[in-house]
Scaffold this motif. Structure first.
Motif, mmCIF file in Angstrom:
data_model
loop_
_atom_site.group_PDB
_atom_site.id
_atom_site.type_symbol
_atom_site.label_atom_id
_atom_site.label_comp_id
_atom_site.label_asym_id
_atom_site.label_seq_id
_atom_site.Cartn_x
_atom_site.Cartn_y
_atom_site.Cartn_z
ATOM 1 N N PRO A 1 0.764 -1.361 0.054
ATOM 2 C CA PRO A 1 -0.072 -0.102 0.251
ATOM 3 C C PRO A 1 0.672 1.048 -0.225
ATOM 4 O O PRO A 1 0.625 2.105 -0.559
ATOM 5 C CB PRO A 1 -1.124 0.120 1.593
ATOM 6 C CG PRO A 1 -0.691 -1.398 2.252
ATOM 7 C CD PRO A 1 0.924 -2.090 0.764
ATOM 8 N N ARG A 2 1.943 1.346 0.916
ATOM 9 C CA ARG A 2 2.739 2.492 0.949
ATOM 10 C C ARG A 2 3.011 2.451 -0.683
ATOM 11 O O ARG A 2 3.492 4.161 -1.218
ATOM 12 C CB ARG A 2 3.863 1.943 1.400
ATOM 13 C CG ARG A 2 5.068 2.630 1.879
ATOM 14 C CD ARG A 2 6.264 2.766 2.380
ATOM 15 N NE ARG A 2 5.191 3.226 4.429
ATOM 16 C CZ ARG A 2 6.524 2.552 5.517
ATOM 17 N NH1 ARG A 2 7.121 2.196 5.301
ATOM 18 N NH2 ARG A 2 5.832 3.087 6.352
ATOM 19 N N GLY B 1 -0.611 16.035 -2.969
ATOM 20 C CA GLY B 1 0.478 15.135 -3.746
ATOM 21 C C GLY B 1 0.873 15.445 -2.088
ATOM 22 O O GLY B 1 1.819 14.094 -1.263
ATOM 23 N N VAL B 2 1.105 15.946 -1.201
ATOM 24 C CA VAL B 2 1.848 15.711 0.314
ATOM 25 C C VAL B 2 1.311 15.124 1.103
ATOM 26 O O VAL B 2 1.802 13.787 1.672
ATOM 27 C CB VAL B 2 2.252 17.210 0.655
ATOM 28 C CG1 VAL B 2 2.692 17.738 2.410
ATOM 29 C CG2 VAL B 2 2.747 18.493 -0.018
ATOM 30 N N LEU B 3 0.021 15.282 1.154
ATOM 31 C CA LEU B 3 -0.600 14.565 2.057
ATOM 32 C C LEU B 3 -0.706 12.687 1.363
ATOM 33 O O LEU B 3 -0.502 12.273 2.411
ATOM 34 C CB LEU B 3 -2.173 14.895 1.418
ATOM 35 C CG LEU B 3 -3.488 14.093 2.979
ATOM 36 C CD1 LEU B 3 -2.899 14.601 4.654
ATOM 37 C CD2 LEU B 3 -4.964 14.838 2.435
ATOM 38 N N GLY B 4 -1.114 12.956 0.889
ATOM 39 C CA GLY B 4 -0.110 11.507 0.442
ATOM 40 C C GLY B 4 1.223 10.921 -0.068
ATOM 41 O O GLY B 4 0.858 9.583 0.903
ATOM 42 N N ALA C 1 1.790 7.647 2.911
ATOM 43 C CA ALA C 1 2.485 6.434 2.629
ATOM 44 C C ALA C 1 3.826 6.390 3.725
ATOM 45 O O ALA C 1 3.393 5.099 3.510
ATOM 46 C CB ALA C 1 3.177 6.816 1.482
ATOM 47 N N LEU C 2 3.779 7.556 4.667
ATOM 48 C CA LEU C 2 5.039 7.434 5.121
ATOM 49 C C LEU C 2 4.398 6.964 6.151
ATOM 50 O O LEU C 2 4.661 5.912 7.065
ATOM 51 C CB LEU C 2 5.394 8.416 5.319
ATOM 52 C CG LEU C 2 6.598 9.177 4.455
ATOM 53 C CD1 LEU C 2 6.643 10.610 4.571
ATOM 54 C CD2 LEU C 2 7.868 8.255 4.354
ATOM 55 N N VAL C 3 2.781 7.245 6.691
ATOM 56 C CA VAL C 3 2.426 7.065 7.890
ATOM 57 C C VAL C 3 1.319 5.154 7.900
ATOM 58 O O VAL C 3 1.728 4.259 8.427
ATOM 59 C CB VAL C 3 1.514 7.433 8.878
ATOM 60 C CG1 VAL C 3 0.549 7.178 9.270
ATOM 61 C CG2 VAL C 3 1.617 8.909 8.116
ATOM 62 N N ASN C 4 1.877 5.006 6.485
ATOM 63 C CA ASN C 4 1.030 4.179 6.222
ATOM 64 C C ASN C 4 -0.216 3.155 7.120
ATOM 65 O O ASN C 4 0.369 2.179 7.166
ATOM 66 C CB ASN C 4 2.203 2.696 5.981
ATOM 67 C CG ASN C 4 1.961 1.515 4.833
ATOM 68 O OD1 ASN C 4 0.637 1.171 4.243
ATOM 69 N ND2 ASN C 4 2.777 0.568 5.214
ATOM 70 N N ARG C 5 -1.252 3.535 7.453
ATOM 71 C CA ARG C 5 -2.335 3.504 8.653
ATOM 72 C C ARG C 5 -3.294 3.795 7.350
ATOM 73 O O ARG C 5 -3.599 4.497 6.553
ATOM 74 C CB ARG C 5 -1.834 3.908 9.498
ATOM 75 C CG ARG C 5 -0.857 3.808 10.277
ATOM 76 C CD ARG C 5 -0.873 4.034 11.246
ATOM 77 N NE ARG C 5 -1.596 4.399 13.005
ATOM 78 C CZ ARG C 5 -1.570 4.644 13.677
ATOM 79 N NH1 ARG C 5 -0.936 5.105 14.580
ATOM 80 N NH2 ARG C 5 -2.911 4.508 14.372
#
Lengths: 215, 653
Positions: free
Chosen positions: A5-6, A89-92, A96-100
């Protein structure tokens, strides 16, 4: 598996940022004396055409029926859309970093809502250009509006107006679908490692159901 | 079983074959008839484009006309040396300087030979050069705009006929004089011809980037009539060949007196040697007044520069610069084959054609085998240089072109035909009549290293019954032939503009992609450019009034102007604000004593109007531009002389 998913979210973020590289929408006007067509490209921050003169040419054609001039500098959306898209884009990337799953969901909802609002806003502009006509227009056709379609083609007097998403719009659509996919996968991948035993049980139950029905 | 299978298999193939032959070479009913069907070969379907651009000189019209081949459709008439009211050429302030000469404004000339610029001996589609014969000039037409970009006046010349033939990379275009004159010009008895008159051959350099022309040097020769020229190519690159007649140096009744010598001369000039002599400072600076007029595409106007001297090389000071090749019977055209090996002398009062060998010429020069000299110029022995003779069976050869397949095609004016013959063997292969009395002929690239030998055009001098009669004056006729087979085949007749002496043609794809659609407004550097309607205005400077006017569908700005008086000089500086393809606007003003303006998108042009009567006068757009073209008009009010209202102007008030 956990990183899938990330990975997808990264791609989705990259795709939405392609709106800075490709136009969002394309409207083409076709008529016999314009064998090559006149195409206008709507970007998140500008409106361009096949040539630097295209917008002027469209405005000249429009003035016969009393449509307003399309003046990009007077369209506020073109000022703040770049920030909205950058934020998406930044939110995405954050998601991705949080990946939850929850963060992905928030991203998907905001993304989806903004995409819908953006298209609705585009529709309103089209409506305004097509209906808000000058009372002193040289050519007046009773009952005729000049609103181009949002999606598809339509004859407007002698012009066939064709409107479809351009590169950026298509990438944005894919990005939205991928963001949703990232969310879905994050849910299942989260559950798989943490609670694999409990997941298996209901699955067998579900599988059993059809058998029961058969019997 | 097998045979029936084959037949069955062939049926669909034949069907496909029949369909293929139907398009685009022939109509659906074509099939086997297509080979001899001339109509199908010249048919270019509506909306389709021709295979070649062809440029024909306008002769005494002074212009160049552009035709598509093979259809023979007229695409454009480019104004060059003559006024053209249609485009305002020579009438508007921007193009008036194009026609300036040291004699003042010369609004007409006699344009003979179009010549495409070349790279490596092949037409490159950048420029077209053409000579003005009467008041010696060369024009350069830019093939991105199809407009005349430059006209240079040729000093010390009396009839710029052997011009403007190009060298392999358009290092030079040449300008040889057909009428020798006193050099420098002076008031002498005409009967002093032999002592005072000289023939100047000019080498005009062409800037490889900008195309700008300059007279690099002239060679001063005996007072013959230097008739035509062609450059060497390949092995003979570096040489230029000029025919001459009137080696008798007669000055009256030339039809008799200049036709007495059995042989005249082809002058072979080693221009690379000339460059060495120039570098050594061997040239003399001769005072000469001549003008160069260049059209600046950014400023949309021509500017004139004056030159006051010219570098002249004298043969006696420059050994090895020039040789004379004896050539029978007043040779007219001189044509060099695609390999550069042969120099064809078309002796116009002869039945036969003389072909010189470049290799033999070089050998003779190296052996210093000379028959004598004329004014210090070595004359080679005819027998030393001649490669062969075509026993043509025709009479009056004028010009030869080549197909790149080892064949040559020569026009015969008197016997009114084109004769096809073979290089090296000199045998005649075919002949075909022309209607009537052909002058030049043209094969696309046919005077270059790489002819596109599919078509040949005959440019005829006499028309008579070929078309519906139009009173005593008839259009000159061109004929298109298919030369792709063994036999030449007449395909098409078409009337032309003026008198096309010579023509050039080039595959469309070498020109078409570079053709401009508009001029960019943001590159416009015209001093009276009006950037937008909000800048439109009227300004007075004494009795000069400058109107900064714009046009855009479908109005002028301003379109109401007051405050003009009789005696004013009113300049309409019209900027066409359009940026769309094929939306010119015109401007004409009632009583204007010049012409209209026809302004292309992004361009600025100026009409000078000098009102002679008080009143209110309309002006309007002349080029049907839009659905509201008829409404594209305005008024200008003129007060009697001495009365002056304050200037006022408006649009839509």
């Amino acid at each position: 598996m956990k990183n899938l998913p990330r990975f997808i979210a990264f791609i989705a973020s990259a795709l939405v940022l392609l709106l800075f590289v490709y136009p969002l929408w394309r409207i083409t006007l076709e008529a016999p004396q314009y064998p090559e067509g006149i195409s206008m490209y709507i970007w998140i921050n500008q409106i361009t055409g096949d040539t630097p003169g295209t917008l002027q040419n469209i405005n000249i054609l429009n003035h016969y029926v009393g449509m307003q001039q399309i003046v990009p500098s007077s369209i506020p959306e073109l000022q703040y859309f770049p920030y909205v898209v950058a934020a998406l884009g930044v939110l995405g990337l954050i998601a991705a970093l949080v990946n939850r799953p929850k963060v992905y969901l928030i991203w998907v909802i905001i993304f989806g809502a903004l995409a819908f609002l953006g298209i609705y806003d585009f529709y309103l502009w089209e409506y305004d250009y097509g209906h808000n006509l000058s009372a002193t227009a040289p050519i007046k056709v009773p009952g005729q509006a000049y609103q181009p379609p949002l999606f598809g083609s339509k004859m407007l007097l002698n012009f066939n107006a064709i409107s479809y998403p351009a590169g950026g719009g298509i990438f944005m659509g894919i990005s939205l679908m991928l963001s949703f996919l990232a969310y879905l996968l994050s849910r299942s991948s989260k559950k798989t490692p943490v609670n694999s035993a409990s997941l298996k049980a209901p699955k067998t139950k579900q599988k059993a159901k059809p058998h029961l029905q058969h019997f | 079983m097998k045979i029936s299978k084959i037949i069955l298999a062939c049926v669909p193939l034949m069907w496909i074959g029949a369909c293929n032959s139907g398009n685009p070479e022939s109509t659906p009913s074509g099939g086997a008839m297509a080979k001899n069907n001339a109509a199908e070969k010249v048919y270019v379907a509506p909306g389709e484009h021709d295979e070649f651009y062809s440029f024909m000189s306008g002769g005494f019209s002074g212009q160049v006309s552009v035709y598509g081949l093979p259809s023979g459709r007229l695409l454009k008439v480019i104004p060059v040396f003559s006024l053209d009211g249609e485009k305002g050429y020579g009438f508007n302030e921007e193009t008036k300087p194009m026609l300036q000469t040291s004699f003042g404004f010369v609004p007409w000339d006699d344009a003979h030979h179009p010549e495409l610029s070349q790279t490596d001996g092949v037409p490159d589609g950048r420029y077209l050069f053409i000579n003005g014969n009467n008041t010696p000039r060369i024009a350069r037409i830019d093939l991105s705009t199809f407009e005349t970009a430059e006209i240079i006046e040729i000093p010390n010349s009396g009839g710029n006929h052997s011009s403007p033939f190009t060298t392999e990379n358009s290092e030079y275009v040449v300008a040889g004089t057909r009428f020798s004159v006193p050099i420098p010009q002076k008031n002498v008895a005409i009967s002093s011809y032999k002592e005072e008159f000289k023939g100047a051959l000019s080498f005009i350099s062409v800037d490889p980037e900008e195309g700008h022309m300059e007279v690099d040097f002239q060679v001063l020769l005996p007072g013959f009539d230097y008739d035509l020229a062609h450059a060497g190519k390949g092995k003979s690159h570096g040489w230029m060949f000029f025919t001459s007649y009137n080696s008798e140096e007669s000055h009256t009744l030339k039809e008799v007196n200049a036709s007495q010598n059995d042989k005249d001369y082809i002058a072979a000039i080693n221009w690379k040697k000339a460059q060495e002599y120039l570098a050594q400072g061997k040239a003399i600076d001769m005072p000469a007044e001549y003008l160069i007029n260049r059209y600046n595409e950014k400023k949309h106007m021509a500017e004139t520069e004056k030159r006051t001297s010219v570098k002249v090389l004298l043969p006696q000071d420059c050994p090895g610069l020039i040789y004379y090749l004896p050539t029978p019977k007043s040779p007219h055209g001189v044509d060099v084959d695609p390999t550069g090996s042969y120099i064809v002398g078309n002796g116009k009062l002869n039945a036969n054609l003389t072909i010189h060998s470049f290799d033999k010429m070089i050998t003779a020069i190296e052996n210093e085998s000379f028959a004598g000299d004329i004014a210090g110029i070595p004359v080679l022995n005819f027998e030393d240089v001649v490669a062969g003779t075509v026993e043509s069976g025709g009479l009056g050869p004028l010009h030869t072109e080549f197909d790149g397949e080892g064949n040559a095609y020569t026009t015969f004016f008197i016997s009114s035909e084109v004769v096809k013959w073979k290089l090296d063997t000199w045998e005649v292969l075919d002949r075909i009549p022309t209607y009537y009395s052909v002058g030049h002929l043209m094969i696309p690239g046919g005077d270059s290293k790489k002819p596109w030998g599919k078509y040949m055009v005959a440019l005829n001098k006499i028309t008579k019954d070929r078309y519906l009669p139009t009173g005593p004056e008839l259009a000159h006729s061109a004929q298109l032939y298919d030369i792709s087979g063994d036999k030449m085949e007449l395909l098409l007749d078409f009337p032309t503009i003026g008198e096309p002496h010579y023509a050039q043609a080039i595959p469309a794809e070498l020109v078409k992609p570079n053709s401009k659609k508009i001029y960019k407004l943001d590159e416009n550097e015209h001093p009276y450019f009006t950037k937008s309607e909000s800048d439109a205005r009227v300004e007075r400077e004494g009795n000069e009034v400058h109107i900064y006017m714009t046009s855009i569908r479908s109005h002028f700005s301003p379109d109401n102007i007051e405050g003009i008086s009789v005696g004013d000089q009113v300049y309409f500086h019209l900027t066409n604000l359009e940026q769309d393809w094929d939306v010119p606007h015109g401007l004409s003003v009632m009583g204007a004593q010049n012409a209209e303006l026809l302004v292309m998108p992004g361009q600025t042009e100026t009409l000078l109007w000098e009102p002679v009567k008080a009143g209110v006068f309309p002006f309007y757009c002349t080029d049907f531009c839009s659905a509201l073209h008829q409404e594209m008009q305005g008024y200008i009010r003129v007060s009697p002389k001495g009365e002056q209202l304050p200037l006022s102007f408006s649009t839509g008030e």
